[in-house]
Motif scaffolding. Structure first.
Motif, PDB file in Angstrom:
ATOM      1  N   ALA A  98       0.856  -1.201   0.000  1.00  0.00           N
ATOM      2  CA  ALA A  98       0.000   0.000   0.000  1.00  0.00           C
ATOM      3  C   ALA A  98       0.886   1.244   0.000  1.00  0.00           C
ATOM      4  CB  ALA A  98      -0.918  -0.003   1.213  1.00  0.00           C
ATOM      5  N   CYS A  99       1.912   1.223   0.848  1.00  0.00           N
ATOM      6  CA  CYS A  99       2.828   2.356   0.962  1.00  0.00           C
ATOM      7  C   CYS A  99       3.511   2.620  -0.386  1.00  0.00           C
ATOM      8  CB  CYS A  99       3.847   2.018   2.043  1.00  0.00           C
ATOM      9  SG  CYS A  99       5.067   3.271   2.281  1.00  0.00           S
ATOM     10  N   GLN A 100       3.984   1.515  -1.005  1.00  0.00           N
ATOM     11  CA  GLN A 100       4.677   1.668  -2.302  1.00  0.00           C
ATOM     12  C   GLN A 100       3.714   2.177  -3.372  1.00  0.00           C
ATOM     13  OE1 GLN A 100       6.054  -2.343  -2.692  1.00  0.00           O
ATOM     14  NE2 GLN A 100       7.910  -2.002  -1.482  1.00  0.00           N
ATOM     15  N   SER A 101       2.458   1.683  -3.336  1.00  0.00           N
ATOM     16  CA  SER A 101       1.518   2.073  -4.405  1.00  0.00           C
ATOM     17  C   SER A 101       1.214   3.572  -4.331  1.00  0.00           C
ATOM     18  CB  SER A 101       0.233   1.240  -4.338  1.00  0.00           C
ATOM     19  OG  SER A 101      -0.472   1.499  -3.146  1.00  0.00           O
ATOM     20  N   HIS A 102       1.077   4.111  -3.113  1.00  0.00           N
ATOM     21  CA  HIS A 102       0.811   5.556  -3.001  1.00  0.00           C
ATOM     22  C   HIS A 102       2.037   6.377  -3.396  1.00  0.00           C
ATOM     23  CE1 HIS A 102      -3.306   5.728  -1.323  1.00  0.00           C
ATOM     24  NE2 HIS A 102      -3.029   4.485  -1.007  1.00  0.00           N
ATOM     25  N   ALA A 103       3.232   5.857  -3.043  1.00  0.00           N
ATOM     26  CA  ALA A 103       4.456   6.571  -3.461  1.00  0.00           C
ATOM     27  C   ALA A 103       4.543   6.569  -4.991  1.00  0.00           C
ATOM     28  CB  ALA A 103       5.681   5.901  -2.845  1.00  0.00           C
ATOM     29  N   GLN A 104       4.221   5.426  -5.591  1.00  0.00           N
ATOM     30  CA  GLN A 104       4.274   5.356  -7.065  1.00  0.00           C
ATOM     31  C   GLN A 104       3.217   6.252  -7.702  1.00  0.00           C
ATOM     32  OE1 GLN A 104       4.590   1.407  -8.848  1.00  0.00           O
ATOM     33  NE2 GLN A 104       5.784   0.736  -7.100  1.00  0.00           N
ATOM     34  N   ALA A 105       2.088   6.403  -7.011  1.00  0.00           N
ATOM     35  CA  ALA A 105       1.036   7.290  -7.546  1.00  0.00           C
ATOM     36  C   ALA A 105       1.546   8.739  -7.580  1.00  0.00           C
ATOM     37  CB  ALA A 105      -0.224   7.184  -6.697  1.00  0.00           C
ATOM     38  N   ILE A 106       2.275   9.143  -6.540  1.00  0.00           N
ATOM     39  CA  ILE A 106       2.824  10.515  -6.538  1.00  0.00           C
ATOM     40  C   ILE A 106       3.818  10.658  -7.699  1.00  0.00           C
ATOM     41  CG2 ILE A 106       4.047  12.284  -5.194  1.00  0.00           C
ATOM     42  CD1 ILE A 106       3.143  10.806  -2.643  1.00  0.00           C
ATOM     43  N   ASP A 107       4.667   9.630  -7.854  1.00  0.00           N
ATOM     44  CA  ASP A 107       5.624   9.666  -8.981  1.00  0.00           C
ATOM     45  C   ASP A 107       4.884   9.748 -10.311  1.00  0.00           C
ATOM     46  OD1 ASP A 107       7.602   9.349  -7.111  1.00  0.00           O
ATOM     47  OD2 ASP A 107       7.960   7.224  -7.521  1.00  0.00           O
ATOM     48  N   LYS A 108       3.770   8.998 -10.408  1.00  0.00           N
ATOM     49  CA  LYS A 108       3.020   8.961 -11.680  1.00  0.00           C
ATOM     50  C   LYS A 108       2.424  10.337 -11.994  1.00  0.00           C
ATOM     51  CE  LYS A 108       2.031   5.849 -14.338  1.00  0.00           C
ATOM     52  NZ  LYS A 108       2.862   5.493 -15.505  1.00  0.00           N
ATOM     53  N   ILE A 109       1.922  11.024 -10.961  1.00  0.00           N
ATOM     54  CA  ILE A 109       1.365  12.367 -11.195  1.00  0.00           C
ATOM     55  C   ILE A 109       2.472  13.287 -11.719  1.00  0.00           C
ATOM     56  CG2 ILE A 109       0.401  14.421 -10.045  1.00  0.00           C
ATOM     57  CD1 ILE A 109      -1.153  12.446  -8.203  1.00  0.00           C
ATOM     58  N   GLU A 110       3.647  13.187 -11.090  1.00  0.00           N
ATOM     59  CA  GLU A 110       4.788  14.013 -11.517  1.00  0.00           C
ATOM     60  C   GLU A 110       5.162  13.676 -12.968  1.00  0.00           C
ATOM     61  OE1 GLU A 110       8.326  13.438  -9.117  1.00  0.00           O
ATOM     62  OE2 GLU A 110       8.995  15.493  -9.528  1.00  0.00           O
ATOM     63  N   GLU A 111       5.177  12.379 -13.267  1.00  0.00           N
ATOM     64  CA  GLU A 111       5.559  11.923 -14.617  1.00  0.00           C
ATOM     65  C   GLU A 111       4.538  12.386 -15.668  1.00  0.00           C
ATOM     66  OE1 GLU A 111       6.163   7.554 -14.816  1.00  0.00           O
ATOM     67  OE2 GLU A 111       4.977   7.675 -16.666  1.00  0.00           O
ATOM     68  N   ILE A 112       3.237  12.221 -15.335  1.00  0.00           N
ATOM     69  CA  ILE A 112       2.192  12.622 -16.299  1.00  0.00           C
ATOM     70  C   ILE A 112       2.275  14.129 -16.547  1.00  0.00           C
ATOM     71  CG2 ILE A 112      -0.314  12.886 -16.619  1.00  0.00           C
ATOM     72  CD1 ILE A 112      -0.692  10.203 -15.207  1.00  0.00           C
ATOM     73  N   ALA A 113       2.439  14.892 -15.446  1.00  0.00           N
ATOM     74  CA  ALA A 113       2.502  16.354 -15.598  1.00  0.00           C
ATOM     75  C   ALA A 113       3.659  16.729 -16.528  1.00  0.00           C
ATOM     76  CB  ALA A 113       2.657  17.010 -14.229  1.00  0.00           C
ATOM     77  N   LYS A 114       4.784  16.019 -16.382  1.00  0.00           N
ATOM     78  CA  LYS A 114       5.960  16.312 -17.213  1.00  0.00           C
ATOM     79  C   LYS A 114       5.694  15.895 -18.667  1.00  0.00           C
ATOM     80  CE  LYS A 114      10.884  15.654 -16.837  1.00  0.00           C
ATOM     81  NZ  LYS A 114      11.760  14.549 -16.549  1.00  0.00           N
ATOM     82  N   ASP A 115       5.244  14.638 -18.847  1.00  0.00           N
ATOM     83  CA  ASP A 115       5.027  14.103 -20.202  1.00  0.00           C
ATOM     84  C   ASP A 115       4.006  14.923 -20.973  1.00  0.00           C
ATOM     85  OD1 ASP A 115       6.724  12.135 -19.621  1.00  0.00           O
ATOM     86  OD2 ASP A 115       5.265  10.498 -19.615  1.00  0.00           O
ATOM     87  N   ALA A 116       2.906  15.270 -20.280  1.00  0.00           N
ATOM     88  CA  ALA A 116       1.815  15.946 -20.983  1.00  0.00           C
ATOM     89  C   ALA A 116       1.959  17.469 -20.916  1.00  0.00           C
ATOM     90  CB  ALA A 116       0.469  15.500 -20.398  1.00  0.00           C
ATOM     91  N   GLY A 117       3.049  17.934 -20.315  1.00  0.00           N
ATOM     92  CA  GLY A 117       3.281  19.380 -20.230  1.00  0.00           C
ATOM     93  C   GLY A 117       2.215  20.118 -19.434  1.00  0.00           C
ATOM     94  N   ILE A 118       1.828  19.523 -18.293  1.00  0.00           N
ATOM     95  CA  ILE A 118       0.763  20.150 -17.483  1.00  0.00           C
ATOM     96  C   ILE A 118       1.403  21.011 -16.387  1.00  0.00           C
ATOM     97  CG2 ILE A 118      -1.261  19.743 -16.034  1.00  0.00           C
ATOM     98  CD1 ILE A 118      -1.493  16.954 -17.344  1.00  0.00           C
ATOM     99  N   GLU A 119       1.136  22.306 -16.426  1.00  0.00           N
ATOM    100  CA  GLU A 119       1.632  23.223 -15.381  1.00  0.00           C
ATOM    101  C   GLU A 119       0.649  23.165 -14.221  1.00  0.00           C
ATOM    102  OE1 GLU A 119       4.241  25.418 -15.585  1.00  0.00           O
ATOM    103  OE2 GLU A 119       4.862  24.770 -17.594  1.00  0.00           O
TER     104      GLU A 119
END
Ligand SMILES: Cc1cc2nc3c(=O)[nH]c(=O)nc-3n(C[C@H](O)[C@H](O)[C@H](O)COP(=O)(O)OP(=O)(O)OC[C@H]3O[C@@H](n4cnc5c(N)ncnc54)[C@H](O)[C@@H]3O)c2cc1C
Ligand code: FES
Length: 509
Positions: A98-119
């Motif tokens: 559970a701990c890892q999945s939430h940490a990965q979710a934060i990473d995923k938000i950061e990654e999506i924002a970067k990939d999709a150019g979301i400010e």
């Protein structure tokens, strides 16, 4: 600006530009139909569109028009149900996952924002869990031990909290948490879905769900979408009438935005250990040089089971001034709903009782930003027929036996709400209902929900919730009728706002 009572728009809705969308006005087919354009639905739709799936999103209101626009947008894997509880329910391996999945979710938000150019003002910040009594300090030590057991070694005990008025006792310091602007993120996600040839229809309330080898959903306007996979990301599942709702408890939660001098409060996430607890963060204010906004949340209570709700804003303000003496004017106040799962983790996966190609994401708890992102990752893997290590952990069919105490407590609480059938009304005569308010009136063997509009016209509806028949109550912050059993909500004129009810309150002439 804040009114004397009632809510303002949440902070995220200020100056936000959403992509142009409109209502569904034809019948369509696709690979995956996602119902609900909150963080869970849009993350799922984006990740599937990236995989090349033809995706259609249907949304009752506007993009983010549900709870996502009402969040305070802490991004955290310091789960508020506490790891010492999660270990009891899921074992050390489950709690670690559970701990890892939430940490990965934060990473995923950061990654999506970067990939999709979301400010979207995404920033890594630290988090602090503070004890304010000796009992809480003992629980803090228990939590630290649980974190050691699951291998999260970089959380440390600090003697002093960086916000000194919060507590004189120790706190836990969690590195690498984050925060963002929830609606800028959703607007960007929606834009990226459209760019990948996905389709999003707003003002398209789904009234009929027909699960099958090919599932079909029909909107209020009578138009249909047929899909090989159906994702119901409506925050609380609107198709599952009973089984999921025995494992979920709806809570109202409140937030205020207070002006504070820039750089006066160390930029971090803060949580205390009260029941209900307070959650605090800063939002940098790019428009105004002089001050930031301190967002303070808390004062949770079971939906529909409290009265005179504006007192919760007053209590939040009182607490904020005590703990953050530099707090200035309150410029925002809003409330929203969260669904607490009986064992602390969301239910994400195949909907029990439906064919294998129908999926739900619900039970967000106070961690809907990360749970919604986990839903996007996990449901994408299920639909793409890939293994995912989180499948069993978040399976909606998992047994509530290890959390039997909480399960029975929740369902006894629901059963107790049926007492409302034998109690008197709040007033005896519709004329006693004042303009801009709602009151419950007894009418023979049943009860009526009477709303008086600003012109003095009284509107009468059955007070019986069409989901499973509890009696609704008036919410004077949001001007809505709220059901105390499973959290359905209706506008003053009886129109359904939030499920599980899918129908409106019956009009009474
Ligand atoms: C005050 C507050 C503070 C919070 N703070 C945090 C926090 O700091 N961190 C955190 O992680 N979480 C937080 N949360 C929780 C988080 O905001 C929610 O859990 C999350 O936004 C839920 O996302 P969702 O996509 O599941 O649901 P929603 O955003 O509610 O999206 C569901 C959508 O489905 C639509 N819908 C419903 N029924 C239908 C239908 N029949 N047809 C078509 N569309 C339909 C709705 O209109 C809605 O837009 C907070 C919540 C509140 C209220
Ligand atoms: S929400 Fe279940 S009875 Fe009202």
């Amino acid at each position: 600006m804040k009114q004397e009572s009632g809510a303002t728009l949440p902070i995220w809705e200020k100056n936000i530009t959403l992509p142009n969308t409109h209502a569904l006005h034809e019948n369509l087919t696709c690979d995956v139909c996602v119902v609900g354009a909150g963080i869970a639905g849009l993350t799922t739709a984006y990740l599937l569109a990236k995989e090349g799936k033809r995706v259609i999103v249907l949304e009752s209101k506007s993009i983010g028009g549900g709870e996502t626009s009402r969040t305070t947008a802490h991004l955290s894997n310091a789960l508020d149900d506490m790891y010492y509880n999660l270990i009891k329910h899921f074992g050390k391996d489950g709690a670690r996952l559970a701990c890892q999945s939430h940490a990965q979710a934060i990473d995923k938000i950061e990654e999506i924002a970067k990939d999709a150019g979301i400010e979207c003002d995404f920033d890594r910040v630290d988090g602090y869990l503070v004890a304010t009594t000796e009992e809480e300090e003992a629980l803090l030590m228990q939590e630290l031990e649980a974190l050691q057991q699951i291998g999260w070694h970089d959380v440390v005990l600090r003697k002093q909290c960086p916000a000194p008025y919060l507590t004189a006792l120790p706190c836990l310091h969690y590195p690498n948490q984050a925060r963002f602007h929830a609606m800028k993120y959703l607007a960007g996600l929606a834009g990226a879905i459209l760019e990948k040839d996905g389709q999003i229809f707003t003002n398209s309330h789904v009234v009929d769900f027909k699960p099958g080898a090919v599932s079909t959903v029909v909107t209020e306007s009578g138009h249909a979408v047929s899909a090989n996979h159906l994702v119901i990301a409506t925050n609380t599942p609107v198709t599952n009438k009973v089984s999921m709702h025995t494992k979920l408890a709806p809570y109202r939660t409140y937030a205020i935005g207070v002006q504070v001098p820039q750089r006066d409060i160390p930029d971090a996430l803060y949580w205390d250990m009260k029941d209900p607890y307070h959650y605090v963060r800063l939002q940098r204010n790019p428009d105004e040089e002089d001050y930031d906004i301190l967002i303070v949340g808390g004062e949770d209570h079971k939906t529909g089971q409290d009265q005179h709700l504006t007192k919760h804003f007053q209590e939040l303000e009182r607490w904020t001034r005590l703990k953050f003496p530099s707090a200035g004017e309150v410029v925002y106040q809003w409330s929203g709903q969260v669904f607490e799962p009986v064992d602390g983790l969301a239910y994400i996966g195949r909907n029990p009782g439906d064919p294998n190609n129908v999926y739900i994401a619900t039970g967000d708890s106070g961690h809907g930003m990360t749970h919604g992102t986990i839903a996007g990752i996990l449901l994408t893997d299920l639909i793409m027929d890939r293994q995912n290590p989180w499948t069993a952990l978040y399976d909606p069919s998992r047994s509530p036996l290890k959390s039997a105490g909480e399960y029975f407590k929740q369902n006894l609480n629901v059963a107790a709400q049926f007492k409302d059938f034998v109690t008197p009304g709040e007033v005896e005569d519709p004329m006693q209902v004042m303009p801009g308010t709602g009151r419950i009136i007894r009418d023979g063997m049943t009860k009526l929900a009477v709303y008086c509009d600003q012109d003095g016209v009284r509107h009468k509806h059955s007070a019986i919730c069409p989901h499973l028949g509890c009696v609704v109550n008036w919410n004077d912050v949001e001007n809505s009728w709220d059901c105390p059993c499973h959290g359905s909500r209706f506008d003053p004129l009886g129109k359904v706002i939030t499920g599980p009810a899918s129908a409106d309150l019956d009009k009474v002439e």
